[in-house]
Scaffold this motif. Sequence first.
Motif, PDB file in Angstrom:
ATOM      1  N   GLU A  59      34.832  98.493  82.281  1.00  0.00           N
ATOM      2  CA  GLU A  59      35.208  97.705  81.115  1.00  0.00           C
ATOM      3  C   GLU A  59      35.353  96.234  81.495  1.00  0.00           C
ATOM      4  OE1 GLU A  59      36.776 100.349  82.116  1.00  0.00           O
ATOM      5  OE2 GLU A  59      36.462 101.872  80.546  1.00  0.00           O
ATOM      6  N   GLY A  60      35.015  95.369  80.569  1.00  0.00           N
ATOM      7  CA  GLY A  60      35.217  93.938  80.772  1.00  0.00           C
ATOM      8  C   GLY A  60      36.683  93.593  80.566  1.00  0.00           C
ATOM      9  N   ILE A  61      37.303  92.956  81.549  1.00  0.00           N
ATOM     10  CA  ILE A  61      38.721  92.626  81.497  1.00  0.00           C
ATOM     11  C   ILE A  61      38.877  91.121  81.665  1.00  0.00           C
ATOM     12  CG2 ILE A  61      40.969  92.959  82.604  1.00  0.00           C
ATOM     13  CD1 ILE A  61      39.980  95.689  83.545  1.00  0.00           C
ATOM     14  N   ALA A  62      39.682  90.524  80.793  1.00  0.00           N
ATOM     15  CA  ALA A  62      39.971  89.092  80.875  1.00  0.00           C
ATOM     16  C   ALA A  62      41.454  88.880  80.616  1.00  0.00           C
ATOM     17  CB  ALA A  62      39.138  88.301  79.874  1.00  0.00           C
ATOM     18  N   ASN A  75      38.252  79.057  75.719  1.00  0.00           N
ATOM     19  CA  ASN A  75      39.106  79.784  74.789  1.00  0.00           C
ATOM     20  C   ASN A  75      38.477  81.126  74.449  1.00  0.00           C
ATOM     21  OD1 ASN A  75      40.462  80.525  72.095  1.00  0.00           O
ATOM     22  ND2 ASN A  75      41.620  78.757  72.799  1.00  0.00           N
ATOM     23  N   LEU A  76      39.325  82.156  74.373  1.00  0.00           N
ATOM     24  CA  LEU A  76      38.839  83.511  74.105  1.00  0.00           C
ATOM     25  C   LEU A  76      38.108  83.591  72.772  1.00  0.00           C
ATOM     26  CD1 LEU A  76      38.836  86.508  75.025  1.00  0.00           C
ATOM     27  CD2 LEU A  76      40.959  86.784  73.748  1.00  0.00           C
ATOM     28  N   THR A  77      38.534  82.776  71.802  1.00  0.00           N
ATOM     29  CA  THR A  77      37.904  82.826  70.476  1.00  0.00           C
ATOM     30  C   THR A  77      36.432  82.442  70.528  1.00  0.00           C
ATOM     31  OG1 THR A  77      38.650  80.566  70.045  1.00  0.00           O
ATOM     32  CG2 THR A  77      40.079  82.350  69.325  1.00  0.00           C
ATOM     33  N   VAL A 102      51.209  90.083  76.690  1.00  0.00           N
ATOM     34  CA  VAL A 102      52.037  90.306  77.878  1.00  0.00           C
ATOM     35  C   VAL A 102      53.280  89.432  77.729  1.00  0.00           C
ATOM     36  CG1 VAL A 102      52.160  90.192  80.392  1.00  0.00           C
ATOM     37  CG2 VAL A 102      49.997  90.749  79.271  1.00  0.00           C
ATOM     38  N   ARG A 103      54.449  90.061  77.811  1.00  0.00           N
ATOM     39  CA  ARG A 103      55.708  89.344  77.570  1.00  0.00           C
ATOM     40  C   ARG A 103      56.526  89.220  78.853  1.00  0.00           C
ATOM     41  NH1 ARG A 103      56.548  89.287  71.990  1.00  0.00           N
ATOM     42  NH2 ARG A 103      55.185  90.719  70.838  1.00  0.00           N
ATOM     43  N   ASP A 104      57.347  88.154  78.915  1.00  0.00           N
ATOM     44  CA  ASP A 104      58.246  87.988  80.036  1.00  0.00           C
ATOM     45  C   ASP A 104      59.557  88.716  79.754  1.00  0.00           C
ATOM     46  OD1 ASP A 104      59.625  86.450  78.194  1.00  0.00           O
ATOM     47  OD2 ASP A 104      59.088  84.531  79.095  1.00  0.00           O
ATOM     48  N   ARG A 105      60.555  88.542  80.628  1.00  0.00           N
ATOM     49  CA  ARG A 105      61.817  89.260  80.471  1.00  0.00           C
ATOM     50  C   ARG A 105      62.560  88.862  79.209  1.00  0.00           C
ATOM     51  NH1 ARG A 105      64.359  89.273  86.635  1.00  0.00           N
ATOM     52  NH2 ARG A 105      62.667  90.493  87.607  1.00  0.00           N
ATOM     53  N   ASN A 106      62.280  87.651  78.694  1.00  0.00           N
ATOM     54  CA  ASN A 106      62.945  87.183  77.472  1.00  0.00           C
ATOM     55  C   ASN A 106      62.201  87.591  76.221  1.00  0.00           C
ATOM     56  OD1 ASN A 106      64.939  85.871  79.004  1.00  0.00           O
ATOM     57  ND2 ASN A 106      63.620  84.066  79.255  1.00  0.00           N
ATOM     58  N   GLY A 107      61.114  88.340  76.379  1.00  0.00           N
ATOM     59  CA  GLY A 107      60.355  88.778  75.216  1.00  0.00           C
ATOM     60  C   GLY A 107      59.338  87.771  74.723  1.00  0.00           C
ATOM     61  N   GLU A 108      59.189  86.646  75.430  1.00  0.00           N
ATOM     62  CA  GLU A 108      58.236  85.625  75.017  1.00  0.00           C
ATOM     63  C   GLU A 108      56.845  85.990  75.535  1.00  0.00           C
ATOM     64  OE1 GLU A 108      58.870  83.102  73.043  1.00  0.00           O
ATOM     65  OE2 GLU A 108      61.002  83.595  72.895  1.00  0.00           O
ATOM     66  N   ILE A 109      55.830  85.763  74.680  1.00  0.00           N
ATOM     67  CA  ILE A 109      54.447  86.050  75.063  1.00  0.00           C
ATOM     68  C   ILE A 109      53.961  84.972  76.025  1.00  0.00           C
ATOM     69  CG2 ILE A 109      52.075  86.277  74.251  1.00  0.00           C
ATOM     70  CD1 ILE A 109      53.163  87.413  71.661  1.00  0.00           C
ATOM     71  N   THR A 110      53.544  85.390  77.220  1.00  0.00           N
ATOM     72  CA  THR A 110      53.057  84.447  78.222  1.00  0.00           C
ATOM     73  C   THR A 110      51.555  84.576  78.451  1.00  0.00           C
ATOM     74  OG1 THR A 110      53.586  86.046  79.984  1.00  0.00           O
ATOM     75  CG2 THR A 110      55.286  84.431  79.398  1.00  0.00           C
ATOM     76  N   ASP A 132      47.773  80.449  74.951  1.00  0.00           N
ATOM     77  CA  ASP A 132      46.884  79.735  74.028  1.00  0.00           C
ATOM     78  C   ASP A 132      45.472  80.298  74.071  1.00  0.00           C
ATOM     79  OD1 ASP A 132      48.926  78.002  73.229  1.00  0.00           O
ATOM     80  OD2 ASP A 132      48.584  76.712  74.973  1.00  0.00           O
ATOM     81  N   PHE A 133      45.302  81.485  74.659  1.00  0.00           N
ATOM     82  CA  PHE A 133      44.025  82.199  74.730  1.00  0.00           C
ATOM     83  C   PHE A 133      43.002  81.500  75.629  1.00  0.00           C
ATOM     84  CE2 PHE A 133      45.827  83.305  70.570  1.00  0.00           C
ATOM     85  CZ  PHE A 133      45.932  84.670  70.728  1.00  0.00           C
ATOM     86  N   LYS A 134      43.476  80.688  76.566  1.00  0.00           N
ATOM     87  CA  LYS A 134      42.564  80.073  77.523  1.00  0.00           C
ATOM     88  C   LYS A 134      42.376  81.039  78.689  1.00  0.00           C
ATOM     89  CE  LYS A 134      42.813  75.706  78.208  1.00  0.00           C
ATOM     90  NZ  LYS A 134      43.249  74.354  78.654  1.00  0.00           N
TER      91      LYS A 134
END
Length: 823
Positions: free
Chosen positions: A346-349, A379-381, A429-437, A354-356
């Motif tokens: 599978e292709g994995i990125a 950018n992934l888009t 993918v989130r950090d310990r504070n629940g923020e998307i990193t 910011d989807f970079k």
Amino acid sequence: MRFLKPSNSLLVKGPAKVLGCYLLFSIIWIVTTDLLSEYLAQQHGTYLQTVKGIIYVCLSGGILCWLTRSLVAETGRLEETVAEIFDQSKFGVFILDDAGRILDCNERCAAMLGYKPAEIIGSMEPRFIPENKNLTTAQNGDEDSVNRYLHKDGHYVSARVAASRAHLSSGETFVVGLVHNATDEVNAHRVIQQQENEITAMSVAVRRSEARSKLLMETDLVGVFVATTDGHVADGNDYFLNMLGHTRQELKDGKVSWSSSTAKEYEAIDLNAADELRTTHRVTPYEKEFITKYGERIPVLISANYLSENPSGVIEALVSVIDLRDIKRAEAELARLALAVESAYEGIAVTDADFKIFYCNPAFESLTGYTRAELLDRNLTEVLQDGEEGNSGKALWKTIDSGGTWRGRILQQKKNGSEYLEDVTVTPVRDRNGEITNYLTIRKDISREYALEQQLIQAQKMEAVGHLSGGIAHDLNNVLQVVHSSAELARRRTTEPDYVVKKLTDVLNASERGAAIIAQLLAFTRKNSETPKLTNLNEVASDTVRLLHRLLPAHIEVQTEFSPEFPRIHADSVQLSQVILNLCVNARDAMPDGGVLRVRTSTEEDATVRLSVEDNGTGMEERVKQKIFEPFFTTKPAGKGTGLGLSTVLEIVQRAGGKVSVESEMGKGTRFDLFFPRAGDDPEIERADHPQDRGSALHIQARVLVCEDDGSVRAAICECLEDVGCTVIACANAAEARAVASQQLPSILVTDVMLPGDSGVQLTKELRITNEKLKVLLITGHTESEILKTVVSDASTMFLQKPFSAASLVEKIRELQRSSAIS
């Protein structure tokens, strides 16, 4: 003192002696003069008393002057001495009266505050009186302290003051004070105090350092020990000893040393570290291996700091050691994971928030057609289209923006423009504070799998058609029998019009029944699924149940219960029919001795629509129920089933946004519940408008060109159109139609889609070049055609499925004529 002694020894000192001498003289004088005056008076008369008084005054005055001159001189010398002491004193001296007025002060006192004595003598301003002090009320010796005084230029002077009150014999009092400039003393005191504070702070720091050192030595997070450059280990914490497997007693006995714990291949590295310690007083962290008491090798990270050096040049250092076993294992695991990701099909990125893109594996490169250098920081888009199976993929970005995980199929393009279908999963993918990193994107080309899936679905359909073929052939034979018998009987009794009409009606009804059977069969065997649209679940279930009567044996009773609310869902009606048919076939196999099959639809309170297929057959065990949706799992004998029926059911239902629930018990049957999202707010499904003969009586004035290769069909169409007043021109192929159309411009073209050597669609395009207002009715006996996909259906182009009734044909012509009038 020297300057207080009289100038000669004859001087009388002190007022008491002066008074004594004066009294002695007076007594001698009175006695002597009285005796003498008495004697002389007898000789010369009384005038001698006067002379005696004058002489006494003169002599007494002279004697008093001689007696007091030394006292006056002594007093002058005393005043000069006091003035000299007052002015030359090393201390500032001031005198105050009871009112607080400055009676006098010396220059040192005034200069201490930046003044001259004349500027402050007589002043009531207490310029050199400390705050909150009133020296006019001071008692003897009760003031002796250091205070701050305001200087003339505005700064403060520190001084020590000693004051006391003096009492005169007259009852008057005054205050005498001494002032000593204590600025240097205060500054020195401050320096001493600061040094004491620094010493105290250093003492606290030393104690803290000792506590930290003790804590460091006792820590269980890192190994700490004291070693010398000659290899001796003087002390160490428990972590270090446990790492090497030694006890503290062994450490005290000298059994723990640097050399005994180090492999030979690291001796050169250790010597370099010792040289660095001697030069820079520290050792840059480096990796090596320790050997435990039991011979095990432990990877460690070593660092050291200088402590001391003895006269012989041996350096003592504080060494910290970190056990790298867990880190090495994690690195190895990470390396294996990285290798697995790099080798994944599978292709994995991985992107940032910011989807970079900052990582992609080789499969991702191969999938998109871009190199890793072209993908990084992109950018992934830009490499993830928003076409979800050819449609708008707004749900993709809507789900991602809301922080959810999106899974679905997307029709993509490679760098070279070639298209392919892929399964895509985008996970935050989130950090310990629940923020998307970060975002993890997994993509897989499923073009081949999708083609196989479609073939599988088609195979499932054909398997069902194989079950249906016997019943369908029987039904079609029944239809043909009715048509044949009715036509033959009508021809025999042509003289009885009512009887002929009745038989012709039977023929029409039978043909419609046969057309419905063929339409169901063709729709079910269609290779490509329809686009999901608003579908009435009752109608799909009802049509499928009619097919079931030809599929199920007579000893199985079919019961239906459809919701009166006409539940509507967004789904492919053909695939829904296949789902129902697959479930019913399984139910039939579960009831070899007969039973009851129930098909029901209902609307639920949670805005879902339920389709239930239930039987009272043999049921399933729990272990079987857990596997029924797995591909190729079957309980049927070899050759009796593919094991793909229920997996296909689950796939179709999930694609429609639904879910499947199963309840089964051995000996009590099985029930499948299919739940679909309800589309209650959408417009109602358009129902087929079966035109009646009411329209055939209306006259249609139109020139119609009919192009049909089958002569009997062409003749029937022409007769139906001529019967309502149309001017009809008949052609057998596209070439004849072009020739006729060039001479007589038709207003409506009725053509079969499939013509010999050409197509009705192509004919339409050619004729509209010269006749832009031409209306077209395309007729076909097929349920699908690749050619039809290229035609835009609008008001000027319509379709009619064979077989059709005369009323349906006339109604379509009338609709085309109305659209022409409107335009």
